[in-house]
Design a protein around this motif. Structure first.
Motif, PDB file in Angstrom:
ATOM      1  N   MET A 104       0.835  -1.195   0.000  1.00 47.49           N
ATOM      2  CA  MET A 104       0.000   0.000   0.000  1.00 47.49           C
ATOM      3  C   MET A 104       0.874   1.252   0.000  1.00 47.49           C
ATOM      4  O   MET A 104       1.671   1.461   0.910  1.00 47.49           O
ATOM      5  N   TYR A 105       0.709   2.047  -1.033  1.00 44.74           N
ATOM      6  CA  TYR A 105       1.416   3.323  -1.145  1.00 44.74           C
ATOM      7  C   TYR A 105       0.467   4.456  -0.747  1.00 44.74           C
ATOM      8  O   TYR A 105      -0.711   4.215  -0.518  1.00 44.74           O
ATOM      9  N   GLU A 106       0.976   5.654  -0.711  1.00 48.39           N
ATOM     10  CA  GLU A 106       0.228   6.873  -0.379  1.00 48.39           C
ATOM     11  C   GLU A 106      -0.039   6.968   1.125  1.00 48.39           C
ATOM     12  O   GLU A 106      -0.735   6.149   1.704  1.00 48.39           O
ATOM     13  N   SER A 107       0.510   7.993   1.711  1.00 50.01           N
ATOM     14  CA  SER A 107       0.417   8.180   3.157  1.00 50.01           C
ATOM     15  C   SER A 107      -1.028   8.255   3.637  1.00 50.01           C
ATOM     16  O   SER A 107      -1.368   7.661   4.673  1.00 50.01           O
ATOM     17  N   ASN A 108      -1.895   8.946   2.914  1.00 49.78           N
ATOM     18  CA  ASN A 108      -3.292   9.063   3.350  1.00 49.78           C
ATOM     19  C   ASN A 108      -3.999   7.718   3.335  1.00 49.78           C
ATOM     20  O   ASN A 108      -4.810   7.426   4.222  1.00 49.78           O
ATOM     21  N   ASP A 109      -3.717   6.888   2.335  1.00 46.91           N
ATOM     22  CA  ASP A 109      -4.313   5.552   2.274  1.00 46.91           C
ATOM     23  C   ASP A 109      -3.815   4.676   3.426  1.00 46.91           C
ATOM     24  O   ASP A 109      -4.592   3.933   4.029  1.00 46.91           O
ATOM     25  N   ILE A 110      -2.531   4.776   3.713  1.00 47.22           N
ATOM     26  CA  ILE A 110      -1.942   3.993   4.809  1.00 47.22           C
ATOM     27  C   ILE A 110      -2.560   4.408   6.142  1.00 47.22           C
ATOM     28  O   ILE A 110      -2.976   3.560   6.939  1.00 47.22           O
ATOM     29  N   ILE A 111      -2.659   5.708   6.369  1.00 51.88           N
ATOM     30  CA  ILE A 111      -3.229   6.207   7.625  1.00 51.88           C
ATOM     31  C   ILE A 111      -4.698   5.789   7.744  1.00 51.88           C
ATOM     32  O   ILE A 111      -5.136   5.353   8.811  1.00 51.88           O
TER      33      ILE A 111
END
Length: 120
Positions: A104-111
């Motif tokens: 999973m990439y993208e900080s917002n998706d991870i959070i």
């Protein structure tokens, strides 16, 4: 340009240390269960990357002791590229009990994933 990146990176790390968020409180049993579920999760990151800092801060706020992997090291960089398909951080590697792996990439998706799974 490299000097600017180094200075900004160190500034980001300093500010992160000064303004560190408070961690979520759980019972010992609940925290142990969370930590057990994190064994299949790794965060590929760079120390001074602002988006990586954002994810690490969210993990601290949720009281998640994520295993962090320095993606600048050659063997970890290779694993990131071979597994996830690109050299981009932050990247959360999620290995399910079934053996399925999601990158999973993208900080917002991870959070959003961490909050949905662990915010209680």
């Amino acid at each position: 340009m490299k000097v600017v990146r180094i200075v900004l990176g160190q500034l980001i790390l300093l500010l992160n240390a000064i303004f560190s968020p408070k961690s979520l409180k759980r019972s010992d049993e609940d925290q142990q269960e969370v930590e057990e579920s994190l064994k299949g999760i790794k965060l590929y990151q760079f120390d001074a990357c602002p988006f990586c800092v954002k994810v690490r801060r969210a993990a601290k706020r949720l009281n998640l002791p994520l295993q962090t992997i320095d993606a600048k090291q050659a063997e970890h960089e290779e694993a990131l590229i071979n597994g996830g398909g690109k050299r981009k951080v932050p990247c959360l590697r999620i290995e399910e009990a079934s053996g399925d792996v999601t990158w999973m990439y993208e900080s917002n998706d991870i959070i959003a994933y961490l909050e949905q799974r662990y915010a209680n």
